[in-house]
Design a protein around this motif. Structure first.
Motif, PDB file in Angstrom:
ATOM      1  N   PRO A   1       0.813  -1.231   0.000  1.00  0.00           N
ATOM      2  CA  PRO A   1       0.000   0.000   0.000  1.00  0.00           C
ATOM      3  C   PRO A   1       0.842   1.275   0.000  1.00  0.00           C
ATOM      4  O   PRO A   1       0.501   2.244  -0.676  1.00  0.00           O
ATOM      5  N   LEU A   2       1.942   1.289   0.752  1.00  0.00           N
ATOM      6  CA  LEU A   2       2.767   2.490   0.801  1.00  0.00           C
ATOM      7  C   LEU A   2       3.505   2.705  -0.510  1.00  0.00           C
ATOM      8  O   LEU A   2       3.775   3.851  -0.893  1.00  0.00           O
ATOM      9  N   ALA A   3       3.862   1.627  -1.211  1.00  0.00           N
ATOM     10  CA  ALA A   3       4.519   1.779  -2.505  1.00  0.00           C
ATOM     11  C   ALA A   3       3.582   2.430  -3.510  1.00  0.00           C
ATOM     12  O   ALA A   3       3.977   3.301  -4.298  1.00  0.00           O
ATOM     13  N   ALA A   4       2.302   2.017  -3.526  1.00  0.00           N
ATOM     14  CA  ALA A   4       1.339   2.634  -4.425  1.00  0.00           C
ATOM     15  C   ALA A   4       1.086   4.089  -4.051  1.00  0.00           C
ATOM     16  O   ALA A   4       0.966   4.962  -4.921  1.00  0.00           O
TER      17      ALA A   4
ATOM     18  N   TYR B   1       1.649   8.273  -6.252  1.00  0.00           N
ATOM     19  CA  TYR B   1       0.763   9.433  -6.439  1.00  0.00           C
ATOM     20  C   TYR B   1       1.247  10.644  -5.648  1.00  0.00           C
ATOM     21  O   TYR B   1       1.290  11.755  -6.171  1.00  0.00           O
ATOM     22  N   LEU B   2       1.612  10.454  -4.379  1.00  0.00           N
ATOM     23  CA  LEU B   2       2.002  11.584  -3.537  1.00  0.00           C
ATOM     24  C   LEU B   2       3.308  12.213  -3.993  1.00  0.00           C
ATOM     25  O   LEU B   2       3.546  13.395  -3.736  1.00  0.00           O
ATOM     26  N   GLY B   3       4.161  11.440  -4.668  1.00  0.00           N
ATOM     27  CA  GLY B   3       5.427  11.994  -5.112  1.00  0.00           C
ATOM     28  C   GLY B   3       5.343  12.797  -6.387  1.00  0.00           C
ATOM     29  O   GLY B   3       6.256  13.578  -6.689  1.00  0.00           O
TER      30      GLY B   3
ATOM     31  N   ASP C   1      -0.028   5.979 -16.437  1.00  0.00           N
ATOM     32  CA  ASP C   1      -0.131   7.346 -16.929  1.00  0.00           C
ATOM     33  C   ASP C   1       0.842   8.285 -16.219  1.00  0.00           C
ATOM     34  O   ASP C   1       1.034   9.422 -16.666  1.00  0.00           O
ATOM     35  N   LEU C   2       1.451   7.830 -15.133  1.00  0.00           N
ATOM     36  CA  LEU C   2       2.360   8.687 -14.359  1.00  0.00           C
ATOM     37  C   LEU C   2       3.825   8.418 -14.670  1.00  0.00           C
ATOM     38  O   LEU C   2       4.693   9.078 -14.103  1.00  0.00           O
TER      39      LEU C   2
ATOM     40  N   GLY D   1       5.038   2.202  -8.331  1.00  0.00           N
ATOM     41  CA  GLY D   1       5.512   3.057  -7.246  1.00  0.00           C
ATOM     42  C   GLY D   1       6.798   2.553  -6.634  1.00  0.00           C
ATOM     43  O   GLY D   1       7.665   3.341  -6.233  1.00  0.00           O
ATOM     44  N   LEU D   2       6.958   1.237  -6.556  1.00  0.00           N
ATOM     45  CA  LEU D   2       8.194   0.669  -6.009  1.00  0.00           C
ATOM     46  C   LEU D   2       9.373   0.955  -6.920  1.00  0.00           C
ATOM     47  O   LEU D   2      10.474   1.277  -6.454  1.00  0.00           O
TER      48      LEU D   2
END
Length: 566
Positions: A150-153, A157-159, A258-259, A281-282
């Motif tokens: 969950p923190l990797a995902a 977005y937050l970064g 898309d990011l 994210g990872l």
């Protein structure tokens, strides 16, 4: 750029993302969603894919779900950063149900203030980490990170996106949903929930679980932004349900691809792209933003101090120089020390007989004390019981038995009855103190008309050490009283002596008889002398009064008082 492989798996599928990573730049080159049928293992599927593509020796990042790790939100006092890892590990071992001394613990600080630190701590057993190592080793893949999914995902977005004051990110997996709540760009709460198998019931279940999550993390207001990982056309039902029932206007379905840069054709991408958000994210945070992850392969530890060679030389050389200097000074003082030792040895030899006598006296005293420790004054104990026990209208004593113990002290055992059970508790609390232990047992209630229908057996214990202390206190008090009496008696004797001395100075000297009177007295016969002696013996008080009588003109009143006293 460095090629890396990120993987995630569960009981139903194996998810893989291959990308070239250079700092914050991620270029995805391959995306694979490999189903795992019953009887197959993720290790076999991974090995087959790696051998077909030729990804041996590729750095591997593994994302594990919330169910494989134990998470807790911890509140710790404000401490320096170098002390925080040790404190978190100590608190995790105490608070976590499955954490042990060998557990791998990592954490992520969510809030820091002058009053304390709030963080999310996670722990996994070593067996789980060994399982991930074995999974990668069978495919000849070096394991670099094992991060919490969950923190990797959320880091993806937050970064890269400007987050709202309260943002909720939802990752919809095959049978689970991972919900992450962030405040001001920092994760504050992580939760994994089970979803129903029926696709029609999932939007309502997601809305209900989202409400529970907001209440669990202390956010009573509606979140300003909700992000659902995945394609908009696939998750339109979930997005519309959240908008209608939660009341949040800013609800978006965002694909993780898309990011970042993607070098894969759109038609080759899987339908549920949101499940790859933790892997993307990872990869995105593997080098530049690793501090936003909970990584069990590289948990946060106390910073290691670099060796200082100059300091080490100084620490070794200075003591050696000091030892040489002290040795030289000791060598010069040997002769003086020898003389001092000889003098002290003589003094010790003189004190040895006294010490031996003192030891013998101490041994004798200890034997006497051990004997007297068994001497319990039962009258004092009975008097104490009579003073502290409840009155006779509430208590009756039927038997009393006192016994001394061999090791010292003794006990007083009483049996009796009370009117109510509360009287027993009152009696027990009033009789117990620092020197008396009280045990009440065999408490029974008897049927009948007897007023004292509650029977009991009470044991009052007196320790031998307490008897010894009391004995020594009484001895000290008696010695103090004796010394005070001696001092008072000596002071009285001194005052009497002073009074006698003052009286002898006040008595006037008697007139000496003339020679004629002496001659006349010598002519008196023996009969007269004996009579005179008899008179003298019969009136000693008169003579003393006459000697004590003052001379000169005195008031008549003082004379009458002297006569009365005589």
């Amino acid at each position: 750029m460095v090629k890396k492989l990120a993987l995630d798996y569960d009981a139903h599928e194996l998810r893989l993302v291959v990308a070239n990573v250079n700092g914050n730049r991620v270029a995805v080159t391959d995306i694979q969603l490999i189903p795992i049928n019953e009887g197959e293992s993720a290790s076999e599927k991974l090995r087959r894919y790696v051998n077909d593509v030729g990804l041996q020796k590729t750095e591997t990042l593994v994302a594990i779900g919330r169910g494989k790790a134990e998470l807790r939100e911890l509140q710790l006092p404000a401490v320096p950063d170098e002390e925080l890892p040790d404190m978190v590990r100590f608190q995790a071992i105490r608070s976590f149900a499955s954490a042990s001394d060998r557990a791998i613990v990592d954490f992520l600080v969510t809030e820091r203030s002058s009053e304390g630190i709030t963080l999310i701590a996670a722990a996994v057993p070593p067996s789980e980490l060994d399982r991930e190592r074995e999974l990668c080793s069978t495919s000849d893949l070096p394991l670099e990170r094992v991060a919490l999914r969950p923190l990797a995902a959320a880091s993806l977005y937050l970064g890269q996106q400007k987050s709202a004051p309260v943002t909720v990110m939802i990752d919809l997996l095959a049978n689970d949903a991972e919900i992450v709540v962030a405040r001001e760009g920092k994760v504050i709460f992580v939760r994994t929930v089970r979803l129903p198998e029926n696709q029609e019931h999932r939007p309502g279940a997601i809305v209900s679980e989202l409400r529970r999550t907001m209440m669990a993390c202390g956010e009573t207001k509606t979140p300003q932004k909700v992000v659902v990982w995945g394609n908009a056309d696939v998750h339109s039902a979930e997005v519309n349900a959240i908008k209608e029932k939660i009341g949040c206007d800013d609800v978006q379905a965002i694909s993780p691809f898309d990011l970042v840069d993607v070098q894969v054709a759109r038609e080759k991408m899987p339908e549920h792209t949101g499940r790859f958000a933790p892997l993307v994210g990872l990869l995105n945070s593997s080098t530049a933003n690793a501090d936003v992850l909970i990584d069990f392969m590289n948990p946060r530890r106390r910073p290691e101090e670099k060796p200082d060679h100059l300091r080490r030389i100084a620490m070794i050389g200075i003591p050696i120089a000091a030892v040489l200097l002290v040795g030289f000074m000791i060598y010069r003082q040997f002769s003086q020390w020898d003389r001092k030792i000889a003098v002290l040895q003589d003094e010790i030899n003189l004190l040895i007989p006294s010490a031996e006598q003192a030891d013998e006296s101490i041994d004798r005293t200890e034997k006497i004390d051990q004997f007297l420790d068994r001497d319990v004054n039962w009258l004092d104990e009975l008097r104490r019981f009579a003073e502290l026990a409840p009155p006779s209208d509430k208590l009756i004593v039927r038997s009393i038995n006192g016994n001394a113990l061999t090791a010292g002290g003794g006990y007083l055992r009483l049996t009796g009855g009370v009117t109510e059970s509360s009287v027993i508790d009152q009696m027990q609390s009033s009789l117990r103190d620092e020197t008396h232990g009280v045990v009440v047992k065999d408490t029974n209630v008897q049927q009948g008309d007897d007023r004292y229908r509650w029977s009991f057996t009470e044991t009052i214990t007196v320790d031998g050490n307490d008897l010894r202390n009391l004995r020594y206190e009484r001895m000290e008090a008696q010695l103090a009283s004796t010394e005070a009496s001696s001092t008072e008696a000596s002071s009285d004797d001194e005052s009497v002596t002073e009074e006698i001395d003052d009286g002898s100075q006040m008595t006037p000297p008697a007139d000496e008889p003339d020679d004629d009177e002496n001659s006349e007295t010598s002519d008196v016969d023996a009969t007269d002398e004996s009579a005179a002696e008899g008179d003298d013996k019969a009136t000693p008080e008169t003579d003393e009064a006459s000697e004590a009588a003052p001379t000169g003109d005195q008031p008549s009143e003082s004379k009458s008082e002297e006569e009365v006293s005589t």
